[in-house]
Design a protein around this motif. Structure first.
Motif, PDB file in Angstrom:
ATOM      1  N   TYR A   1      27.692  24.951  15.474  1.00 19.16           N
ATOM      2  CA  TYR A   1      27.781  26.197  16.217  1.00 19.16           C
ATOM      3  C   TYR A   1      26.552  26.298  17.123  1.00 19.16           C
ATOM      4  CZ  TYR A   1      31.771  27.887  13.593  1.00 19.16           C
ATOM      5  OH  TYR A   1      33.026  28.043  13.073  1.00 19.16           O
ATOM      6  N   PRO A   2      26.632  27.107  18.184  1.00 21.87           N
ATOM      7  CA  PRO A   2      25.465  27.185  19.061  1.00 21.87           C
ATOM      8  C   PRO A   2      24.268  27.852  18.369  1.00 21.87           C
ATOM      9  CG  PRO A   2      27.247  28.617  19.846  1.00 21.87           C
ATOM     10  CD  PRO A   2      27.789  27.859  18.684  1.00 21.87           C
TER      11      PRO A   2
ATOM     12  N   LEU B   1      23.830  27.858  12.229  1.00 22.19           N
ATOM     13  CA  LEU B   1      24.636  27.786  11.002  1.00 22.19           C
ATOM     14  C   LEU B   1      24.627  26.340  10.521  1.00 22.19           C
ATOM     15  CD1 LEU B   1      27.581  30.123  11.978  1.00 22.19           C
ATOM     16  CD2 LEU B   1      25.807  30.543  10.270  1.00 22.19           C
TER      17      LEU B   1
ATOM     18  N   ARG C   1      36.996  26.334  10.125  1.00 23.61           N
ATOM     19  CA  ARG C   1      35.727  26.397  10.867  1.00 23.61           C
ATOM     20  C   ARG C   1      34.544  26.768   9.973  1.00 23.61           C
ATOM     21  NH1 ARG C   1      37.902  28.831  16.672  1.00 23.61           N
ATOM     22  NH2 ARG C   1      38.406  26.797  17.512  1.00 23.61           N
ATOM     23  N   MET C   2      34.822  27.006   8.716  1.00 23.89           N
ATOM     24  CA  MET C   2      33.777  27.327   7.748  1.00 23.89           C
ATOM     25  C   MET C   2      34.342  26.953   6.397  1.00 23.89           C
ATOM     26  SD  MET C   2      32.555  31.144   6.697  1.00 23.89           S
ATOM     27  CE  MET C   2      31.893  31.387   5.061  1.00 23.89           C
TER      28      MET C   2
ATOM     29  N   PHE D   1      29.370  24.989   8.150  1.00 20.98           N
ATOM     30  CA  PHE D   1      30.006  25.468   9.367  1.00 20.98           C
ATOM     31  C   PHE D   1      30.122  24.331  10.371  1.00 20.98           C
ATOM     32  CE2 PHE D   1      27.927  28.791   7.142  1.00 20.98           C
ATOM     33  CZ  PHE D   1      28.696  29.932   7.322  1.00 20.98           C
TER      34      PHE D   1
ATOM     35  N   GLU E   1      36.453  31.500  21.908  1.00 17.03           N
ATOM     36  CA  GLU E   1      36.091  32.607  21.019  1.00 17.03           C
ATOM     37  C   GLU E   1      34.627  33.054  21.156  1.00 17.03           C
ATOM     38  OE1 GLU E   1      38.097  33.671  17.899  1.00 17.03           O
ATOM     39  OE2 GLU E   1      39.150  31.823  17.382  1.00 17.03           O
TER      40      GLU E   1
ATOM     41  N   LEU F   1      39.556  30.667  10.188  1.00 10.76           N
ATOM     42  CA  LEU F   1      38.725  31.432   9.255  1.00 10.76           C
ATOM     43  C   LEU F   1      39.629  32.161   8.266  1.00 10.76           C
ATOM     44  CD1 LEU F   1      36.187  32.880  11.852  1.00 10.76           C
ATOM     45  CD2 LEU F   1      35.761  31.048  10.216  1.00 10.76           C
ATOM     46  N   PRO F   2      40.083  31.469   7.224  1.00  8.83           N
ATOM     47  CA  PRO F   2      41.032  32.075   6.295  1.00  8.83           C
ATOM     48  C   PRO F   2      40.421  33.201   5.469  1.00  8.83           C
ATOM     49  CG  PRO F   2      40.303  29.941   5.472  1.00  8.83           C
ATOM     50  CD  PRO F   2      39.756  30.080   6.865  1.00  8.83           C
TER      51      PRO F   2
ATOM     52  N   TYR G   1      32.249  23.363  13.996  1.00  8.75           N
ATOM     53  CA  TYR G   1      33.132  23.935  14.977  1.00  8.75           C
ATOM     54  C   TYR G   1      34.255  22.974  15.317  1.00  8.75           C
ATOM     55  CZ  TYR G   1      35.116  26.737  18.419  1.00  8.75           C
ATOM     56  OH  TYR G   1      36.023  27.494  19.088  1.00  8.75           O
TER      57      TYR G   1
ATOM     58  N   VAL H   1      39.859  38.380  13.211  1.00  7.89           N
ATOM     59  CA  VAL H   1      38.759  37.691  12.524  1.00  7.89           C
ATOM     60  C   VAL H   1      38.471  36.368  13.236  1.00  7.89           C
ATOM     61  CG1 VAL H   1      38.078  36.525  10.385  1.00  7.89           C
ATOM     62  CG2 VAL H   1      39.124  38.790  10.292  1.00  7.89           C
ATOM     63  N   GLY H   2      39.516  35.643  13.592  1.00  8.00           N
ATOM     64  CA  GLY H   2      39.327  34.411  14.347  1.00  8.00           C
ATOM     65  C   GLY H   2      40.084  33.250  13.751  1.00  8.00           C
ATOM     66  N   LYS H   3      40.293  32.242  14.587  1.00  8.85           N
ATOM     67  CA  LYS H   3      41.043  31.053  14.163  1.00  8.85           C
ATOM     68  C   LYS H   3      40.239  30.217  13.180  1.00  8.85           C
ATOM     69  CE  LYS H   3      43.608  30.598  18.451  1.00  8.85           C
ATOM     70  NZ  LYS H   3      43.100  30.421  19.815  1.00  8.85           N
TER      71      LYS H   3
ATOM     72  N   SER I   1      43.807  36.151  10.399  1.00  2.98           N
ATOM     73  CA  SER I   1      43.837  37.349  11.245  1.00  2.98           C
ATOM     74  C   SER I   1      43.303  36.962  12.608  1.00  2.98           C
ATOM     75  CB  SER I   1      42.945  38.427  10.614  1.00  2.98           C
ATOM     76  OG  SER I   1      42.322  39.210  11.615  1.00  2.98           O
TER      77      SER I   1
ATOM     78  N   ALA J   1      33.095  36.433  12.283  1.00  2.00           N
ATOM     79  CA  ALA J   1      34.351  36.932  12.856  1.00  2.00           C
ATOM     80  C   ALA J   1      34.201  36.998  14.357  1.00  2.00           C
ATOM     81  CB  ALA J   1      34.674  38.322  12.321  1.00  2.00           C
TER      82      ALA J   1
ATOM     83  N   LYS K   1      37.870  22.103  17.111  1.00  2.00           N
ATOM     84  CA  LYS K   1      38.667  22.594  18.241  1.00  2.00           C
ATOM     85  C   LYS K   1      39.918  23.281  17.706  1.00  2.00           C
ATOM     86  CE  LYS K   1      37.066  19.643  21.886  1.00  2.00           C
ATOM     87  NZ  LYS K   1      36.873  18.217  21.555  1.00  2.00           N
ATOM     88  N   SER K   2      40.384  24.305  18.435  1.00  4.51           N
ATOM     89  CA  SER K   2      41.496  25.102  17.896  1.00  4.51           C
ATOM     90  C   SER K   2      42.725  24.234  17.662  1.00  4.51           C
ATOM     91  CB  SER K   2      41.805  26.293  18.807  1.00  4.51           C
ATOM     92  OG  SER K   2      42.231  25.845  20.056  1.00  4.51           O
TER      93      SER K   2
END
Lengths: 580, 580
Positions: free
Chosen positions: B254-255, B266, B314-315, B299, A262, B199-200, B301, B195-197, B192, A235, B303-304
């Motif tokens: 992810y970094p 991840l 994103r996951m 995972f 993010e 990420l359902p 990443y 929680v972040g974009k 949400s 999150a 782009k939005s």
């Protein structure tokens, strides 16, 4: 001095005796510290060579002589300067002397050995009843890796030979039941250096146990009216700033991952995700209690030294839940939660009182830093939790200052194989998060009101529970959890065809079955199946093929009467579905 | 010019006509570009005010007049300087003229409008058959956010009114079936911001569908001899350096999270974890094929701007598998994999040929950078894959240069609601990873040998598959997947008690049931249940209570004959367990 303290004193004195023995073998030994510990004692030494297990009997023999000589322990007090002269060749002791605040330095002396020590000690070495040196380990001076590595010898000491033997038997049992050993022997989980520490990979067999546990919990919770959901493992860090967890958990959380716009973070707990689900649309009082549950992955960064098999890992799956309800629904909900916990515990083999008890963990009104301030809410919550435990006549005790920052809780205190009690998971009453996340519901009167939240697990973290179960059952799981439930053993190669037919029959009934098709002797196959802790062995010879019967043997060695296959299948599938 | 090209030319010309119409309304309009696109055209304008949907009919009317006037399109070529003079008041056109490499600038003219354009165009505006302006959107000049935002008008154009109407009907259908819309209407998943974009959060109902799908896949794979395991979501970055994925996937990974002595990341795919499991002990040829499967969290990443409901997240959770086998087992294994894929597809409602087909994706021996070099291995692998498809008489086509870097693959090309084909998931033949991870087995002759690996999914990523299924069924899922399978509707409050009895009966048979206990009219309750796409409504009135029968209505409106409850329960539970 009570019995417990007397024993501790004796153990501490044994460490001085051990030091004297080591000195007699290594006249240049430098001494660290030598306290009493649970069941025994240790002493840290700086020695000219590394010790081996062969040194222990030699040291023990020397200790025996010192004990037999029954040398008195004598106490003196010196000034600092005098003490420094006495310990001139002992750099670690000198360091300790420097730190003594006043000019009084206590020393104890027995035979050829003098030690810097506050005491107390027994009167003379002869009072040491029975002892044994158990092992050698490396230990940094003052536990700090920047200081020299010393050699630590551990010993145990008891009042009687019988106590010592009981202790050794228990240790043997603990070692045999160690979930890491059994996990390896039964091929339940593995670790890989390339994957990383504290990140277990569940094998085929371990995954069967895990899946059975997970489905059992999910199905049981669904039956009891929970909404079982899936939310993401990570999150935006803002979520944990909103919840207020971030400052408390920062040190054990994984670092933030910055990506584009993010700042994402692996979740250390699930509650904020569940609150976001609750708040995703307006809720009515008719929807309450709103019971959200999830098999939730959680991530906490444990130091590598603290990792321990499946017991302490860096990622775990918690059977987590958050019940959003009205304040006056709390009592009933808590009762239902404890019903669920006790039911699940019973199924997996834990009895209340015997294997676990409850701890009512209260807050501290005076500690305004640690605990959210709201006396009325604390009173209400603590009383509700106490009432639930009393109503149920539960086996519980109370503990001050053990609450969460957002409210009091009931901890499930589980006993492990060694008889030690630890918190397995908790049931928490929370009146703070609803405020922070602005949770609300429209009540019967049309007004918006604030609910309370109950945080709870029902079976704890799957990894940890598996570790405990492996040790509880010493790998001999009940049939429903056993990775292989039946091993079919053809007596000779000519029985293999029939064995394959049976295999198909078992499989079609959902039984996990294997055929030992190797050309080995029957007894060897039986022994192998017993080592694998397989609940049932079905032995197929000429008679069984002719009659279409089965000869069934339990892993305990018990032989069941020959019976028709259909008959055994009925009993077996009933046993599996009853989870007994 | 073929039909396709003619249609495209007509669409491009329509964009010029639209530009002329806009110019007649906004004499100061500045013009960007106006190409033909699939199904239609657009043009980007810089206008003195923001357009509203009300502007579209006005522009359409003006376009109609221009078309009716049947103005000819005329082509000229100018020198750069002359062109610059002509477009002196058009800054975007001037920018484009500057970039033309030689001194020939093509222009097209019709009526009052002249445009910088290479053509071709239709002869005259009258050749535009039917068109419609569809919507307005913002678009950066040259697609670059550092440049001004222009206003883009989209239109469609066809050869006949019928084609246009078919197109509009399809668009309407696509919009109605949009999984984001249905997901919201039926409360299947939510997002949400905290929680972040991408990420359902799956709601109670969406989680029921997900769990049914997951358990179906796992159980089916277990039946087919897969080892279904659990491995961690993250790993030391070294794992991906060993596999060789890191350089290829770095941008979408992810970094790295640095913690103490480790660099964790991840996972973007599962294969290396599964190889570590395989390699955790020596393996014998008797254990091969070694089929590892997992519901694996992955995972990447995105782009939005590329995120899209459950389709691009994103996951995600991939029903992943890696089959370690001997080279000569590959043909048989691949056949079994396609059997599984076709079976699962059929159960969830997809037919081969109709909803999906296969693509045989080959490598390129000359591209030594992209593809691992081993001609013999490529030949063998490509032939095996082709043989499997031929043997099965599968609907497939071949595509060059679409292989993975470690070998050729079969892609499952799924059609979406709009009829567009996309790779849903793949079956890959891999002869490279076994080398990189030093995978081996002891063969019958006692020698250590190198296996090959088949990477495959059986149902793809759960999130994506759910998105496709929501659109495929427009939310009206088959009964086994429906979050609520039966809605009991008491006609009046006096039937509520009986309704509750039925509810308990349904629940005890594992049916997901709800009672609509509101004091509303029956017809309103039926309409509500239909909107919720609940497969069966059980209506309870006086007659049903008296007879202990049920009056059952399907969501289609079909009314079943009144029947005994036991009878309906039999039919219903059979339907659910057959997954039809």
């Amino acid at each position: 001095m009570n019995t417990e303290n007397k024993l501790e004193t004796m153990r501490h004195s044994a460490s001085h005796v051990m030091a004297e023995a080591v000195l007699s073998i290594f006249p240049d030994a430098k001494f660290g510290i030598g306290p009493a510990i649970e069941d025994g004692f240790y002493y840290d030494f700086d020695l000219p060579r590394s010790l081996t297990p062969d040194d222990l009997p030699v040291i023990e023999k020397k200790m025996g002589e010192i004990i037999k000589a029954n040398l008195p322990f004598t106490h003196r007090e010196l000034g600092k300067e005098e003490a420094k002269k006495l310990f001139a060749s002992q750099p670690y002791k000198l360091e300790l002397i420097e730190e003594i605040p006043d000019d009084k330095v206590g020393i104890y002396e027995q035979g050829n050995f003098v030690d810097l020590c506050r005491g107390p000690h027994i009167n003379s070495t002869g009072e040491i009843k029975v002892f044994k040196l158990t092992n050698i380990a490396g230990a940094y001076w003052r536990g700090n890796e920047r200081f020299p590595m010393l050699q630590r010898i551990y010993g145990i000491a008891f009042n009687s030979r019988k106590e010592l033997e009981e202790y050794l038997t228990l240790q043997e049992e603990i070692k045999k039941r160690d979930h890491r050993k059994i996990g390896k022997d039964l091929d339940l989980f593995v670790f890989s250096d390339l994957v990383g520490k504290g990140l277990p990979l569940f094998t085929e067999k371990g995954s069967i146990i895990r899946r059975e546990l997970e489905r059992f919990v999910v199905d049981e919770e669904l039956k009891r009216g929970y909404k079982h959901i899936y939310t993401p493992d990570l999150a935006n860090v803002e979520l944990y700033k909103t919840s207020g967890h971030y400052p408390y958990y920062k040190d054990t959380m994984y670092p933030v991952m910055k990506v584009d716009e993010e700042e994402l973070i692996l979740r250390p707990m699930t509650c904020p995700h569940h609150f976001q689900y609750y708040a995703s649309r307006p809720r009515s009082y008719r929807e309450l209690p709103f019971r959200i549950a999830e098999l939730a992955k959680q991530f906490r960064y444990e130091k590598s030294g603290e990792l321990l098999g499946l017991l302490r890992v860096r990622m775990f799956c918690l059977a987590d839940s958050h019940i959003v309800c009205q304040k006056d629904q709390a009592l009933d909900e808590l009762n239902q939660v404890l019903d669920l916990i006790e039911y699940i515990a019973l199924v997996i083999g834990y009895k209340p009182g015997e294997n676990y008890r409850y701890r009512l963990s209260l807050g501290d009104r005076k500690d305004t830093k640690k605990y959210y301030q709201d006396d009325e809410a604390w009173d209400y919550a603590e009383n509700v939790l106490r009432d639930v435990l009393k109503q149920r006549k539960a086996n519980y005790f109370e503990a001050e200052k053990e609450a969460a920052f957002y409210g009091p809780k009931i901890d499930i205190q589980m006993k492990n194989v060694a008889g030690k009690e630890d918190t397995a998971f908790t049931v928490q009453y929370d009146f703070v998060m609803p405020k922070r996340f602005k949770l609300s519901y429209i009540d019967r009167d049309g007004k918006e009101k604030e609910p309370i939240v109950i945080h709870r697990s029902s079976i704890g973290a799957i990894e940890r529970t598996m570790a405990l179960l492996i040790e509880h059952y010493a790998g001999a799981f009940p049939t429903w959890l056993s990775p292989v439930q039946v091993k079919i053993i053809p007596v000779a190669d000519r029985h293999l065809d029939h064995a394959r037919k049976l295999e198909a029959e078992f499989k079609s009934r959902g039984v996990r079955v294997e055929v030992d098709d190797r050309s080995e002797r029957m007894n060897l196959k039986i022994r192998q199946a017993q080592l694998e802790k397989i609940p049932y062995m079905v032995i197929i010879g000429d008679k069984e093929v002719a009659d279409n019967t089965v000869s069934v043997r339990r892993r305990s060695g018990e032989q069941l009467p020959n019976q028709a296959l259909a008959c055994f299948l009925e009993t077996l599938t009933a046993e599996i579905s009853s989870k007994l």
